[in-house]
Design an enzyme around this catalytic site. Structure first.
Site, PDB file in Angstrom:
ATOM      1  N   ASP A 168       0.816  -1.212   0.000  1.00  0.00           N
ATOM      2  CA  ASP A 168       0.000   0.000   0.000  1.00  0.00           C
ATOM      3  C   ASP A 168       0.858   1.274   0.000  1.00  0.00           C
ATOM      4  O   ASP A 168       1.589   1.543   0.956  1.00  0.00           O
ATOM      5  CB  ASP A 168      -0.902   0.038   1.229  1.00  0.00           C
ATOM      6  N   ASN A 201      -4.240   4.101  -1.230  1.00  0.00           N
ATOM      7  CA  ASN A 201      -3.958   5.209  -0.297  1.00  0.00           C
ATOM      8  C   ASN A 201      -3.021   6.243  -0.897  1.00  0.00           C
ATOM      9  O   ASN A 201      -2.470   7.084  -0.180  1.00  0.00           O
ATOM     10  CB  ASN A 201      -3.323   4.680   0.991  1.00  0.00           C
ATOM     11  N   ASN A 213     -10.529  -0.965   0.170  1.00  0.00           N
ATOM     12  CA  ASN A 213     -11.712  -0.343   0.769  1.00  0.00           C
ATOM     13  C   ASN A 213     -11.750   1.178   0.614  1.00  0.00           C
ATOM     14  O   ASN A 213     -12.790   1.801   0.812  1.00  0.00           O
ATOM     15  CB  ASN A 213     -11.826  -0.716   2.252  1.00  0.00           C
ATOM     16  N   HIS A 214     -10.614   1.793   0.245  1.00  0.00           N
ATOM     17  CA  HIS A 214     -10.594   3.235  -0.003  1.00  0.00           C
ATOM     18  C   HIS A 214     -10.717   3.577  -1.490  1.00  0.00           C
ATOM     19  O   HIS A 214     -10.430   4.710  -1.891  1.00  0.00           O
ATOM     20  CB  HIS A 214      -9.309   3.850   0.557  1.00  0.00           C
TER      21      HIS A 214
END
Length: 264
Positions: free
Chosen positions: A8, A40, A67-68
């Site tokens: 990430d 992210n 999820n973002h």
């Protein structure tokens, strides 16, 4: 086939680290395919078209999300038109974008699948059922398949590793931003790592400025999280695959820290 997966990427600090270190990583590992998790990468929340294009210009071949995915509204303007970016495949039917794709580079092909866990995350379709359906279809034409399982619980990630063992080449977890120490080639030949870790500040908390995070934990009051600009860390995974079988032959965790990294 040599595959490089980078965990990430968090905000400007993470992008800086990726830009600085990709040339050395390419020299050391000679990857045919490079995949990054970019959910992210835009100030810690989502991704933009300009950031995605930066990654591609630096030599990245595919971007996974999590999820973002929808945190930056710009995503809706380009996700349907960019086949090299995938979001979790177990989002509801009709969701923009795609949950899997095939990336091609340096004469190689790698199918990549993005799934999101359900434990300690918002309700979503079953990643095991959806993942199995997709992999069964991909295996008709592709030996080498990577699954990015974006999930919170280590147990759910390990379960996915065993569930996919022998069916895909790599199962690598993302989301927690902390690299795990359980890299292994499972009995069926699948390379597995519970979490690849993150690319971002090592001086904050999961890439964010620590004061706001500490304030929220100690007061239980809302706090605005901001990407930390301190010295970076870069985490990921390298896997060498047998193209004839899709099985992993070798894997190596990558853990680099600004001002401390060494490339042998």
């Amino acid at each position: 086939m040599n595959v490089l997966f980078i965990g990430d990427i968090v905000g400007n600090t993470g992008r800086k680290a990726l830009r600085e270190m990709l040339p050395s990583l390419k020299t050391k590992y000679q990857p045919h395919i490079i995949i990054v998790n970019g959910e992210n990468s835009a100030a810690g929340r989502g991704i933009t078209a300009s950031i995605a294009n930066e990654f591609f210009n630096w030599g990245v071949h595919g971007i996974t999300l999590g999820n973002h995915t929808w945190d930056n509204k710009d995503i809706f303007e380009f996700i349907d038109d960019e086949p090299r970016i995938i979001r979790p495949a177990n989002f509801p039917p009709g969701t923009p974008g795609r949950g899997y794709t095939v990336v091609k580079a340096n004469g190689k092909e790698l199918a990549i699948v993005n799934l999101q866990g359900r434990t300690f995350l918002p309700p979503i379709d079953c990643p095991f059922r959806v993942g199995e359906e997709i992999v069964d279809e991909l295996r008709k034409e592709h030996k080498c398949i990577l699954v990015d399982f974006h999930a919170e619980a280590t147990s759910e990630k390990i379960a996915m590793g065993y569930f996919m063992d022998g069916q895909v080449s790599i199962v690598v977890g993302t989301h927690t931003h902390v690299q795990s120490n359980d890299d292994v080639i499972l009995p069926g030949g699948t390379a597995f790592l519970t979490d690849a870790g993150m690319v971002g500040s090592r001086e904050g908390i999961l890439g964010m400025e620590k004061d706001a995070v500490l304030y929220k934990f100690t007061t239980q009051l809302p706090a605005r999280f901001v990407v930390d600009e301190g010295k970076w860390q870069l985490n990921g995974l390298f896997v060498e695959l047998d193209e004839d079988t899709g099985a992993a032959k070798r894997l190596e965790k990558i853990r680099l820290r600004e001002d401390e990294w060494v490339m042998s």
